[in-house]
Design a protein around this motif. Sequence first.
Motif, PDB file in Angstrom:
ATOM      1  N   TRP A 176      35.437  43.024  43.057  1.00  0.00           N
ATOM      2  CA  TRP A 176      35.614  41.797  43.837  1.00  0.00           C
ATOM      3  C   TRP A 176      37.080  41.396  43.932  1.00  0.00           C
ATOM      4  N   ALA A 177      37.825  41.566  42.854  1.00  0.00           N
ATOM      5  CA  ALA A 177      39.253  41.246  42.895  1.00  0.00           C
ATOM      6  C   ALA A 177      39.964  42.118  43.918  1.00  0.00           C
ATOM      7  N   ALA A 178      39.619  43.400  43.947  1.00  0.00           N
ATOM      8  CA  ALA A 178      40.231  44.312  44.914  1.00  0.00           C
ATOM      9  C   ALA A 178      39.882  43.907  46.339  1.00  0.00           C
ATOM     10  N   ILE A 179      38.613  43.668  46.583  1.00  0.00           N
ATOM     11  CA  ILE A 179      38.178  43.291  47.936  1.00  0.00           C
ATOM     12  C   ILE A 179      38.865  42.013  48.394  1.00  0.00           C
ATOM     13  N   ASN A 180      38.876  40.993  47.543  1.00  0.00           N
ATOM     14  CA  ASN A 180      39.478  39.705  47.913  1.00  0.00           C
ATOM     15  C   ASN A 180      40.991  39.781  48.052  1.00  0.00           C
ATOM     16  N   SER A 181      41.600  40.803  47.459  1.00  0.00           N
ATOM     17  CA  SER A 181      43.047  40.978  47.550  1.00  0.00           C
ATOM     18  C   SER A 181      43.450  41.928  48.671  1.00  0.00           C
ATOM     19  N   GLY A 182      42.474  42.462  49.379  1.00  0.00           N
ATOM     20  CA  GLY A 182      42.781  43.407  50.456  1.00  0.00           C
ATOM     21  C   GLY A 182      43.052  44.812  49.950  1.00  0.00           C
ATOM     22  N   LEU A 183      42.649  45.092  48.725  1.00  0.00           N
ATOM     23  CA  LEU A 183      42.841  46.416  48.148  1.00  0.00           C
ATOM     24  C   LEU A 183      41.571  47.246  48.312  1.00  0.00           C
TER      25      LEU A 183
END
Length: 115
Positions: free
Chosen positions: A28-35
């Motif tokens: 989720w952190a990756a998705i929300n950060s555009g990663l």
Amino acid sequence: MIRRLGLESGDKVALLLENRVEFIELCWAAINSGLVFVPISTHLKPDEASYITNNSGARVLFFSERTAAVASSTLSKSPELSIAINVDDARAYTEPLAAEADHALDEEHRGIPMI
């Protein structure tokens, strides 16, 4: 925490983790950060994990104590991997995460329609 690693939108992070809550947190952190997150099966051998990291262009590897041996070998064979974080190491993962402000990112990404 992910942004403080110097990653930019579109960069890839590899996840060499068994089924655990940190795996979901990092996805989720990756998705929300555009990663882009690159899951790596914990059943793979070091050469197979290295193949994935090298061909994906991952810059960061998150791993656990259980996957540390494969992670170590993968790091030595993957020149683009510049950062490795053991999620079981409180100083490397838990403490920096707890120190982060609890608010939305300025440029939070929510994904795109798949169809």
